[in-house]
Design a protein around this motif. Structure first.
Motif, PDB file in Angstrom:
ATOM      1  N   ALA A 195     -23.962 -19.040  25.766  1.00 51.48           N
ATOM      2  CA  ALA A 195     -24.052 -19.606  27.115  1.00 51.48           C
ATOM      3  C   ALA A 195     -23.694 -18.558  28.162  1.00 51.48           C
ATOM      4  O   ALA A 195     -24.341 -18.471  29.221  1.00 51.48           O
ATOM      5  N   GLU A 196     -22.695 -17.731  27.890  1.00 49.95           N
ATOM      6  CA  GLU A 196     -22.306 -16.674  28.835  1.00 49.95           C
ATOM      7  C   GLU A 196     -23.408 -15.634  28.960  1.00 49.95           C
ATOM      8  O   GLU A 196     -23.682 -15.131  30.059  1.00 49.95           O
ATOM      9  N   ARG A 205     -29.459 -14.860  33.851  1.00 50.10           N
ATOM     10  CA  ARG A 205     -30.040 -15.619  34.968  1.00 50.10           C
ATOM     11  C   ARG A 205     -29.486 -15.191  36.325  1.00 50.10           C
ATOM     12  O   ARG A 205     -30.086 -15.508  37.351  1.00 50.10           O
ATOM     13  N   THR A 206     -28.360 -14.519  36.336  1.00 50.60           N
ATOM     14  CA  THR A 206     -27.678 -14.255  37.606  1.00 50.60           C
ATOM     15  C   THR A 206     -27.530 -12.763  37.889  1.00 50.60           C
ATOM     16  O   THR A 206     -28.117 -12.236  38.824  1.00 50.60           O
TER      17      THR A 206
END
Length: 257
Positions: A80-81, A87-88
């Motif tokens: 998830a990280e 995405r960022t």
């Protein structure tokens, strides 16, 4: 800038008994563009995929300085990280833009999806920002609702760049970003990438077999052969005064074309 953005130590990747890359170490600084060059099979794509966490290395360390200034080993991050980072704070520009786009939604939606991934939910703001970014990559506003499959290869690549940069990442990985494009399209795209990288102060790691691309875009260069980095330094120094016989051969082969 007293600290680098990325620190890599003794990174290696083996596929069984076959070596992808071995004992790679370097640092990448904020605003720096690093080109990884070499012929097919040299290990440059394996290295890029390990750095971007698409592949798990066999051994070694890659530490990234997060926005809160805390250093994290990329291979200790949860799935998830890693997805959140991609995405960022990161971008990845594929050689084939279809691999980095959703081909069945509009150009505007491709850019807008990335904004929604960082929490933006205001439709009007998402659409206006998407149109602004299409303009920055030289795609006309009236194409905002067209699907990428209606675009040329060069336009698809520009759209992929807009999709990646709209969230203002600090690090962008690029895998042969001009590969497969006509020479005239390549030249325009390279000018566009160089301008955006400079304007946004991006760090970038670019894999390419084209030394002209490396000279135009990068500050520093690593030359790979058989999975090892055999020479590295400032791009102009490596290209104008190559020290390793293999690098000399690469440079001379380009000059003879």
């Amino acid at each position: 800038m007293t600290e680098p953005l990325l620190r890599v130590r003794d990174l290696s990747k083996f596929y069984g008994s076959r070596m992808g890359c071995a004992d790679v170490s370097f640092e990448l600084w904020p605003g720096e563009v690093l080109a990884i060059v070499g012929e097919s099979g040299s290990g440059k794509t394996t290295l890029l995929n390990c750095l971007s966490t698409r592949l798990e290395p066999t051994s070694g360390l890659a530490e990234y300085r997060m926005r809160d200034e805390v250093w994290r080993n990329l291979y200790d991050l949860s799935e998830a990280e890693r997805r959140f980072l991609m995405r960022t704070d990161w971008g990845f520009v594929h050689q084939n833009p279809a691999d980095g786009l959703r081909m069945t939604v509009s150009a505007g939606a491709n850019v807008g999806e990335r904004m929604m991934a960082v929490g933006d939910r205001h439709y009007g703001r998402i659409r206006s920002t998407a149109i602004e970014w299409l303009g920055r990559v030289e795609i006309a506003e009236d194409r905002v609702d067209d699907e990428p499959r209606a675009f040329s290869g060069g336009m698809r690549q520009r759209l992929q760049i807009a999709r990646n940069l709209v969230t203002h990442p600090r690090l962008v990985f690029m895998d042969e970003p001009t590969g497969g494009l006509d020479v005239s399209v390549q030249a325009r795209l390279l000018d566009l990438i160089r301008g955006l990288v400079a304007d946004l102060g991006l760090s970038a790691i670019i894999v390419t077999h084209d030394l002209a691309v490396a000279r135009l875009l990068s500050h520093r260069m690593m030359v790979m052969k058989d999975g090892h980095v055999i020479e590295q330094g400032l791009t102009d120094r490596v290209l104008d005064d190559p020290r390793e016989p293999y690098t000399q051969l690469l440079v001379s082969s380009i000059l003879q074309v």
